[in-house]
Design an enzyme around this catalytic site. Structure first.
Site, short mmCIF file in Angstrom:
data_model
loop_
_atom_site.label_atom_id
_atom_site.label_comp_id
_atom_site.label_asym_id
_atom_site.label_seq_id
_atom_site.Cartn_x
_atom_site.Cartn_y
_atom_site.Cartn_z
N CYS A 137 0.85 -1.19 0.00
CA CYS A 137 0.00 0.00 0.00
C CYS A 137 0.89 1.25 0.00
CB CYS A 137 -0.92 0.00 1.21
SG CYS A 137 -2.03 1.41 1.20
N CYS A 382 11.77 2.83 -44.88
CA CYS A 382 10.91 2.32 -43.81
C CYS A 382 11.73 1.40 -42.89
CB CYS A 382 9.72 1.56 -44.40
SG CYS A 382 8.71 0.73 -43.15
N CYS A 385 8.83 0.40 -37.97
CA CYS A 385 8.68 0.70 -36.53
C CYS A 385 7.26 0.49 -36.02
CB CYS A 385 9.11 2.14 -36.26
SG CYS A 385 7.97 3.38 -36.92
#
Ligand SMILES: Cc1cc2nc3c(=O)[nH]c(=O)nc-3n(C[C@H](O)[C@H](O)[C@H](O)COP(=O)(O)OP(=O)(O)OC[C@H]3O[C@@H](n4cnc5c(N)ncnc54)[C@H](O)[C@@H]3O)c2cc1C
Ligand SMILES: Cc1cc2nc3c(=O)[nH]c(=O)nc-3n(C[C@H](O)[C@H](O)[C@H](O)COP(=O)(O)O)c2cc1C
Ligand code: SF4
Lengths: 426, 451
Positions: A137, A382, A385
């Protein structure tokens, strides 16, 4: 029909779905409704020593997407604010009335051996099948030296786990906080202390937003705010990674995992199990949709297992681990290229501007003879990605296609451009 | 209308109005959703608790759950959720007037003006299950040894048979026609039921086992109710409404005049549909779904002018607003407030004389003003009624069979549902619900008798 029955930390459960220790498991009324809806188990809302804590009003904050969907929530709630005796009576009654369901007692105490042992014994006497140590917590309780204040120190994690192991003869789940640097280090400490399993993740430290008129963090309590614990779908990737790290590490071999964090559908559960979890726990999804959400979690998982030829959860467990590797083991010659389906393209131009401004200038605009524009991928530029595919608003319009470049698979340690390899060769 | 979402329903209207072009005029009215479209549409569902759409579905399908299951990628589970409540979820997804049922109750009507496309999502899930062609999703209870006869293999009869077979009873379904399915096979518009879907669905329903189909067996002809009662432990009557209501005017038997349901049945059985190509003009008389379907399909078959003549105003028509729009967009010409008084045979064409009507003290009255229309075809669609043959022993109510709230007729062990009963509306989905509930009632009766 596939049976989702499984063992989690040695405890038989009719399915892998337990409710995490939180408001949904605060009292008998809720847990009874949950069991009726089909949940396999519940980790009772964390119990502490009397007197019970006092909570504030205005407890939750929300993080929404532009479309209005909930990405995550945070909360500043403490542990159970009801007297210990009331909780213990209700747990005892639930164990009696629902013998086929699992109840785990969640507990927390200050760094004091006797306090941990006394509380553990009292909870164990109700007949719970296991104990979970809330060492996670991250708000309020940690200011009193409990929760994440313990969970962030491996030595304390080991100690508290050992104390409870010594006090009771039950499976012990040590619940970990993600608010640390290396999850494997604390998981290993839990293992050293004798934990049967680790439960993770508890909530992530967060400020959900700032009210720009009142100039205070949200949610506001009488003009002020504090940080809270973030959970829900947004934290799933963090939890997946931490679960995978523990499942893969040599130091934590054999330690079982009860996975928590953003689990909302059967698919999420299957992903955690494929990364090695024995079972899963859910909090936010139940808070957002009600206990009925478990129906499709069960049904969808059964259909998934059947359609993929898995006969049980054991067959699925850890299946994705062999393919979860370090970056150094990835094939650098694998080659993907973006493909734009001209027929479904609506000519919005978003792929172009994303690639042009922020990636590799690999999407060219051409004027069409019949008017309008065409978006063309320049294969040489290219880098595969995925950016354009991700942002394209038309479903399936941009896809990523593997191309055969004729090159053999090669990893970084083997790569000619790797200076370390060069040095070694010289 | 401001900015309203363009929906598939609009697409359906637009696509089907584009006849005469290269596109097949009888292609799917609402084309199926792609996988991605389905997820996007499912995502619009708010997953309401105790959702109003569930209450608006006569079969009570758990709509938010099945849509949520589409969203999570659990398509088989989604289809099972649907079929659990409605074994004809496939036909209902195609034929239900969702604009007055589930989609009308969707809370998004208030927020975004366009409801979730529940019908198309339902079709997406059920079609997935049918295409997968896996084992039947439901299993039968152990054989009870009880035998039940069902008369009529329409939606009511088949839904009854399926539910009764699930309880473990053995069911024999009799039908007078050569193919099962009732109006799913012979009545629903061709563009709602492409690719022989009615027969595919019947095969699926029978896949549970324990149901025998006996075709070409008509009650009042080959079969007698008394014999069925003697031979079986229970009987279900789902014969629909097969007798067209006549106009009751001179010249009704002229060669150019035909009952709209016969015309539609011929069309549904014709392959290719263009083999029934129409020339010249068509007059359709009536204001319900049958009239609309006949008029739209006449246009699609090439009819020049299609006049739909109805004796009252648009707001009184049995066809929904959406169906009326569909007809308008397909070039059907509406003529309200006129009733036929005589038909004359003029060789190639028939000449119909109409009298204009109006409401006088809430009652329909002729104005004494007349006009005539000529057409190569006149289609009568002023309603169907119960054919009495074989059902003489059963109590009636308003010309249909009387049943109590548990679908029991006036004879013990004899149940009825679907269009032939007076209690419920005449829709496919209601017929399915009737059959399902009647089977539960009959099952309770058989179990009581046992103990
Ligand atoms: C043209 C038309 C279009 C419609 N379009 C729609 C629509 O788009 N959407 C919608 O929800 N509803 C529509 N309906 C209504 C819908 O088709 C009916 O409500 C539904 O089919 C009723 O089901 P049923 O099983 O009661 O009867 P039916 O479908 O009529 O089936 C009755 C069966 O009983 C058989 N039978 C009849 N008499 C005997 C006998 N004596 N012995 C043995 N067998 C017998 C028949 O051959 C038939 O197979 C349309 C109706 C018509 C006429
Ligand atoms: C309002 C709230 C209260 C919580 N209280 C507790 C608690 O008392 N004990 C505990 O171990 N975890 C507590 N948690 C953390 C959850 O058990 C769980 O670890 C976390 O929310 C991540 O799971 P989720 O993404 O499914 O919500 C609480 C979470 C919320 C939202
Ligand atoms: S959910 Fe709403 S009504 Fe219920 S306690 Fe919270 S603020 Fe009150």
């Amino acid at each position: 029909m596939i049976d989702l029955g499984c063992r989690i930390g040695g405890i038989e459960s009719i399915n892998p779905y337990w409710l995490a220790s939180a408001p949904p498991t605060d009292k008998k009324y809720n847990v009874e409704r949950a069991f009726r809806a089909g949940w396999g188990g519940a980790v009772w809302k964390t119990l502490g020593e009397d007197p019970p804590v006092v909570n504030v009003t205005s407890r939750y904050g929300v993080h929404k997407s532009a479309m209005g969907g909930i990405i995550g929530i945070n909360n500043n709630e403490l542990i159970s604010d009801r007297p210990l005796e009331v909780n213990l009576k209700e747990i005892e009654a639930m164990r009696r009335e629902w013998p086929d369901r699992v109840i785990i007692g969640s507990m927390m105490a200050p760094m004091d051996e006797q306090a941990w042992k006394d509380l553990a014994i009292r909870i164990a006497n109700t007949g719970v099948q296991g104990l979970e140590l809330n060492l996670g917590c991250p708000h309020g309780m940690c200011e009193r030296g409990m929760g994440s204040a313990i969970g962030q120190v491996p030595e304390f994690v080991e100690k508290t786990t050992r104390w409870v192991r010594e006090a009771v003869d039950l499976p012990v789940f040590t619940k970990l906080t993600p608010n640390i640097t290396d999850i494997v280090e604390v998981a290993e400490a839990a293992k050293q202390g004798g934990a049967t399993a680790v439960s993770l993740i508890n909530t992530v430290n967060s400020i959900i937003g700032v009210d720009l008129d009142a100039m205070a963090p949200k949610p506001m309590i009488d003009g002020k705010g504090t940080h809270g614990g973030y959970c829900g779908e947004a934290v799933k990737p963090i939890a997946l990674h931490m679960v995978a790290e523990i499942a893969r590490a040599e130091a934590t071999r054999g330690l079982e995992i009860s996975a928590i964090g953003g689990i909302t559908t059967w698919r999420d559960a299957a992903e955690f199990i494929a990364l090695g979890a024995s079972g899963v726990q859910v909090c936010t999804a139940a808070m957002l949709y009600g206990f009925r959400i478990v129906e499709d979690m069960i049904d969808g998982l059964v259909h998934y297992l059947a359609s993929h030829g898995y006969r049980s959860l054991d067959a699925l467990r850890g299946r994705a681990l062999p393919n979860t590797v370090d970056w150094n083991q990835l094939n650098l010659n694998y080659d993907l290229k973006a493909r734009i389906d001209e027929a479904s393209c609506i000519e919005c131009g978003r792929c172009h501007i994303a690639c042009e401004d922020t990636s590799h200038q690999a999407i060219r605009i051409e004027a069409k003879a019949e008017g309008g524009r065409r978006f063309v991928v320049v294969d040489e530029d290219c880098v595969g990605c995925n950016l354009c595919m991700m942002i394209c608003p038309v479903p399936d319009c941009i896809t990523m296609e593997p191309v055969d470049n004729g090159l053999p698979a090669i990893t970084w340690p083997e790569h000619p451009k790797n200076p370390a390899r060069k040095a070694a060769a010289e | 209308m401001g900015q309203t979402r363009q929906t598939a329903r609009d697409e359906g209207v637009a696509a089907s109005s584009a006849n005469g072009g290269a596109a097949d005029p009888f292609a799917d009215l609402h084309p199926p959703l792609t996988a991605t479209q389905a997820v996007v549409e499912a995502d619009r569902c708010l997953y309401c608790y105790e959702a109003p759409c569930i209450a608006a579905c006569p079969t009570g399908i758990d709509i938010p759950t099945f849509i949520h299951q589409i969203r999570t990628g659990n398509l088989v589970g989604s289809a099972e959720t649907i079929l659990e409540a409605n074994i004809m979820g496939g036909t209902c997804a195609r034929a239900c007037p969702t604009e007055i049922l589930c989609e009308q109750a969707c809370v998004l009507n208030a927020r975004e003006r366009e409801p979730v496309e529940i019908g198309r999502l339902q079709r997406h899930a059920v079609d997935h299950l049918l295409a997968a062609n896996g084992p039947h999703p439901f299993t039968r209870a152990p054989e009870t040894g009880k035998r039940i006869a069902v008369v009529g293999a329409g939606p009511a009869g088949l839904a009854f048979a399926h539910e009764a077979a699930r309880f473990g009873h053995s069911v024999t379904v009799y039908d007078a026609r050569p193919k099962p399915g009732g109006l799913n096979e012979y009545g629903l518009a061709a563009y709602k039921m492409v690719n022989d879907f009615a027969q595919q669905e019947v095969r699926f329903i029978l896949g549970i086992g324990g149901i025998e189909l006996r075709l070409g067996m008509g009650l009042g002809k080959e079969l007698k109710l008394a014999d069925l009662r003697a031979e079986y432990d229970a009987v279900f009557i789902g014969v629909g409404l097969t007798e067209p209501v006549p106009l009751g005017i001179p010249g009704e038997d002229a060669p150019a005049v035909e009952d709209a349901i016969d015309f539609i049945a011929r069309l549904r059985q014709a392959e290719p549909k263009s083999s029934l190509a129409l020339k010249g003009d068509v007059i359709v008389i009536g204001g319900g779904n049958t009239a609309i379907d006949a008029a739209v399909q006449a246009r699609k078959l090439g009819a020049e002018m299609v006049h739909l003549v109805y004796r009252r105003g648009p707001e009184h028509m049995g066809a929904t607003h959406w169906e009326q729009d569909l007809a308008r967009l397909n070039g059907v010409i509406f003529r309200h407030w006129a009733r036929p008084v005589a038909i004359a045979d003029r060789g190639d064409v028939a000449e119909v004389t109409f009298e204009r009507t109006r409401l006088a003290d809430g009652r329909l009255a002729g104005t004494g003003e007349h006009f005539t229309l000529r057409a190569a075809h006149v289609l009568k669609a002023v309603g169907q009624r119960l054919a009495p043959e074989g059902l003489e022993e059963l109590r009636r109510e308003g010309g249909k069979l009387w049943v109590d709230d548990r679908y029991r007729t006036s004879l013990p062990g004899v149940y009825a549902g679907g269009d032939c009963i007076a209690r419920t509306v005449d829709l496919t989905v209601q017929a399915v619900e009737d059959g399902k509930q009647a089977a539960r009632s009959a099952d309770a009766f058989l179990k009581e008798k046992e103990s």
